[in-house]
Design a protein around this motif. Structure first.
Motif, PDB file in Angstrom:
ATOM      1  N   GLU A 182      79.880  19.367  81.638  1.00 11.46           N
ATOM      2  CA  GLU A 182      78.638  19.618  82.621  1.00 11.46           C
ATOM      3  C   GLU A 182      77.303  19.169  82.202  1.00 11.46           C
ATOM      4  O   GLU A 182      76.252  19.233  82.740  1.00 11.46           O
TER       5      GLU A 182
ATOM      6  N   ARG B 129      75.066  16.316  81.742  1.00 12.32           N
ATOM      7  CA  ARG B 129      75.021  14.933  82.282  1.00 12.32           C
ATOM      8  C   ARG B 129      74.220  14.165  81.248  1.00 12.32           C
ATOM      9  O   ARG B 129      74.230  12.650  81.626  1.00 12.32           O
TER      10      ARG B 129
ATOM     11  N   LYS C 120      79.561   9.354  78.159  1.00  7.72           N
ATOM     12  CA  LYS C 120      80.906   9.500  79.069  1.00  7.72           C
ATOM     13  C   LYS C 120      82.118   9.056  78.231  1.00  7.72           C
ATOM     14  O   LYS C 120      82.204   8.363  77.423  1.00  7.72           O
TER      15      LYS C 120
ATOM     16  N   LYS D 124      87.351  16.474  89.942  1.00  7.76           N
ATOM     17  CA  LYS D 124      85.954  15.842  90.558  1.00  7.76           C
ATOM     18  C   LYS D 124      84.926  15.710  89.577  1.00  7.76           C
ATOM     19  O   LYS D 124      84.129  14.924  89.321  1.00  7.76           O
ATOM     20  N   LEU D 125      84.850  17.041  88.412  1.00 12.38           N
ATOM     21  CA  LEU D 125      84.174  16.978  87.325  1.00 12.38           C
ATOM     22  C   LEU D 125      84.507  15.958  86.270  1.00 12.38           C
ATOM     23  O   LEU D 125      83.544  14.880  86.127  1.00 12.38           O
TER      24      LEU D 125
ATOM     25  N   ALA E 210      86.072  13.151  87.046  1.00 14.10           N
ATOM     26  CA  ALA E 210      85.542  11.738  87.631  1.00 14.10           C
ATOM     27  C   ALA E 210      84.113  11.414  87.681  1.00 14.10           C
ATOM     28  O   ALA E 210      83.869  10.218  87.377  1.00 14.10           O
ATOM     29  N   GLU E 211      83.284  12.572  87.559  1.00  9.70           N
ATOM     30  CA  GLU E 211      81.732  12.154  87.422  1.00  9.70           C
ATOM     31  C   GLU E 211      81.540  11.839  86.057  1.00  9.70           C
ATOM     32  O   GLU E 211      80.355  10.981  85.715  1.00  9.70           O
ATOM     33  N   ARG E 212      82.310  12.370  85.079  1.00 12.94           N
ATOM     34  CA  ARG E 212      82.091  12.194  83.612  1.00 12.94           C
ATOM     35  C   ARG E 212      82.816  11.185  82.720  1.00 12.94           C
ATOM     36  O   ARG E 212      82.742  11.319  81.607  1.00 12.94           O
TER      37      ARG E 212
ATOM     38  N   GLN F 248      92.452  15.044  96.204  1.00 13.84           N
ATOM     39  CA  GLN F 248      91.115  14.231  95.878  1.00 13.84           C
ATOM     40  C   GLN F 248      91.391  12.809  95.893  1.00 13.84           C
ATOM     41  O   GLN F 248      92.655  12.459  95.842  1.00 13.84           O
TER      42      GLN F 248
ATOM     43  N   ASP G 263      89.762  10.358  93.699  1.00 11.55           N
ATOM     44  CA  ASP G 263      89.023   9.553  92.418  1.00 11.55           C
ATOM     45  C   ASP G 263      90.111   8.943  91.806  1.00 11.55           C
ATOM     46  O   ASP G 263      89.823   7.970  90.978  1.00 11.55           O
TER      47      ASP G 263
END
Ligand SMILES: C[S@@+](CC[C@H](N)C(=O)[O-])C[C@H]1O[C@@H](n2cnc3c(N)ncnc32)[C@H](O)[C@@H]1O
Length: 227
Positions: free
Chosen positions: A116, A118, A122, A151-152, A154-156, A183, A185
């Motif tokens: 979490e 940001r 990565k 999802k998390l 995929a963002e990170r 999903q 991603d």
């Protein structure tokens, strides 16, 4: 169904007893090349000081057998290990010291603190092996791998990152399959289709052996984050 990631914990607190060697390891070796901490800010600063093209995550590493094997097979990668249980961390530190590995940094806590954040580097690979299956229906919501978790990730993760999960629980495997279906991603693939450098030959862990002894079938998931 989507579950809030933070309000329900995917792990339980356990007070493990530590040997005096393990206690010594925890107090003596808090340095940047050989490192474990339960203080997220300290962990973060230590990771940010290290330069590495490749960052791999081992989430819920237990006593660290896979974490150590990853560090040995990928000496040019920085391996970040996440495990809330102190006894597992201490066990792992003893091994890391014995083997002289310097590409592992450990956070003794919840991986969500890292995912979490940001402002953190990565990662390009995620390994999750034998994540707690939470077999009772009323506990399914505690399973780590859920749609919001994917999802998390995929963002990170960097585009094109690989994730590799394994479980010996058929019901958890079905659940993971349905999460991937829900999903868009990640794209599922198979071991045979992976390029050689991504074909990690993982060791059989205590949890996997227990599953095998119970006659459970092991299911592996390989998926790439879309570029
Ligand atoms: C069944 S053990 C498997 C350990 C190891 N991967 C193996 O194969 O032997 C699952 C581990 O995941 C850890 N875990 C669960 N949720 C976690 C989270 N949110 N962050 C970090 N570790 C977590 C638990 O503490 C537990 O030690």
């Amino acid at each position: 169904m989507n579950y809030p990631l933070r309000s329900i914990k995917s792990w339980v607190s356990r007070i493990g007893s530590l040997s005096s060697l393990q206690k010594n390891m925890l107090t003596q070796y808090m340095n940047i090349r050989f490192f474990a901490t339960g203080d997220y800010e300290l962990f973060k600063q230590t990771v940010l000081l290290r330069s590495a093209e490749k960052i791999f995550l081992d989430i819920g590493f237990g006593d660290g057998l896979t974490l150590i094997t990853l560090a040995q097979q990928y000496p040019d990668a920085l391996i970040l290990g996440f495990e809330p249980h102190l006894s597992g961390v201490a066990h792992c530190l003893v091994k890391i010291k014995e083997l002289g590995l310097d590409n592992i940094l450990i956070f003794q806590g919840d991986v969500l603190d890292y995912l979490e954040d940001r402002t953190m580097h990565k990662a390009s690979r995620v390994h999750i092996y034998f994540s707690d299956p939470w077999p009772k229906v009323r506990h399914y919501k505690r399973r780590l791998i859920q749609v919001p978790f994917l999802k998390l990730l995929a963002e990170r993760l960097m585009p094109g990152s690989l994730i590799h999960f394994a479980t010996d629980w058929q019901n958890y495997a079905q659940h993971i399959t349905s999460c991937f279906v829900e999903q868009d991603d990640f794209v599922l693939t198979s071991f045979e289709q992976l390029p050689i450098q991504d074909q990690f030959k993982r060791p059989v862990t205590k949890y996997e052996q227990r599953g095998i002894n119970l006659g459970h079938t092991i299911t592996e998931f390989y998926a790439y984050l879309k570029s």
